[in-house]
Design an enzyme around this catalytic site. Sequence first.
Site, PDB file in Angstrom:
ATOM      1  N   ILE A   1      -6.961   7.551  -0.857  1.00  0.00           N
ATOM      2  CA  ILE A   1      -6.885   6.093  -0.951  1.00  0.00           C
ATOM      3  C   ILE A   1      -7.749   5.574   0.191  1.00  0.00           C
ATOM      4  CG2 ILE A   1      -4.743   6.034   0.426  1.00  0.00           C
ATOM      5  CD1 ILE A   1      -3.939   3.517  -1.074  1.00  0.00           C
ATOM      6  N   SER A   2      -8.665   4.678  -0.119  1.00  0.00           N
ATOM      7  CA  SER A   2      -9.667   4.261   0.862  1.00  0.00           C
ATOM      8  C   SER A   2      -9.055   3.506   2.033  1.00  0.00           C
ATOM      9  CB  SER A   2     -10.720   3.370   0.197  1.00  0.00           C
ATOM     10  OG  SER A   2     -11.493   4.096  -0.726  1.00  0.00           O
ATOM     11  N   GLN A   3      -9.767   3.536   3.137  1.00  0.00           N
ATOM     12  CA  GLN A   3      -9.424   2.754   4.318  1.00  0.00           C
ATOM     13  C   GLN A   3      -9.319   1.273   3.935  1.00  0.00           C
ATOM     14  OE1 GLN A   3     -12.540   3.011   7.176  1.00  0.00           O
ATOM     15  NE2 GLN A   3     -11.591   1.605   8.632  1.00  0.00           N
TER      16      GLN A   3
ATOM     17  N   ARG B   1       0.817  -1.213   0.000  1.00  0.00           N
ATOM     18  CA  ARG B   1       0.000   0.000   0.000  1.00  0.00           C
ATOM     19  C   ARG B   1       0.854   1.269   0.000  1.00  0.00           C
ATOM     20  NH1 ARG B   1      -3.506   2.823   4.233  1.00  0.00           N
ATOM     21  NH2 ARG B   1      -5.356   3.567   3.115  1.00  0.00           N
TER      22      ARG B   1
END
Length: 231
Positions: free
Chosen positions: A74-76, A48
């Site tokens: 950027i999503s959880q 990530r």
Amino acid sequence: MNVHPLPPSALKGEGMTSQRARDRLAMKLKDEGIRDQRVIDVIRNTPRHHFIDQALHSRAYENTALPIGHGQTISQPWVVARMTEALLERPDGKQGVPQKVLEIGTGSGYQAVVLAQLVPQVFTVERIEELLRQARRRFRQLGLNNIRSRHDDGKLGWPDEAPFDAIILTAAGDAIPHAVLDQLSPTGVLVAPVGSPSNQTLIRMRGDGQGDFIQEELAAVSFVPLLGGIG
């Protein structure tokens, strides 16, 4: 086993980006209700920190959304995992693999990379050209050749490649755009956040094969707005 595993070089990291940090994140996702081991394993093995600015690398494996520029995030990781899991679940509760997935909102490319390790084909559309350029570079670096990307208005979907077995939206609108929903196969599944910025719900829609959709609510979420046009 994932369909398209990343090369061993992608697993390198140290300190806050080490495999130990990724393992802790994977355990947290499992503790918070993610059940599909395929999804957990892919999250564990996806770097990530490659998808965010270097200044944020120390936070890459926290279970939180992070900025990626241009007003986007950027999503959880939990949200990425839950949306991916929801796409893979079949109506009978068993695990499945959609063959052809459309993503609306490429962003950093992280969700597309997670999907691309689990399904044969991913088609992803992004309206912000600079974000798409960076995401394409990451796709190449990770050796994923089963992702096709397009710079376009996401509300239009990708009609030339329709129908899709599954569609995922990574931005929230008041409703699913009709043009996108029309590109879902009659028995396909769509996962998306819907609602206002202060009141969003992650939903899943399944086609019943007769032209109707069965909708269910999965979780409360918070996403950036779904915008039209290109930039």
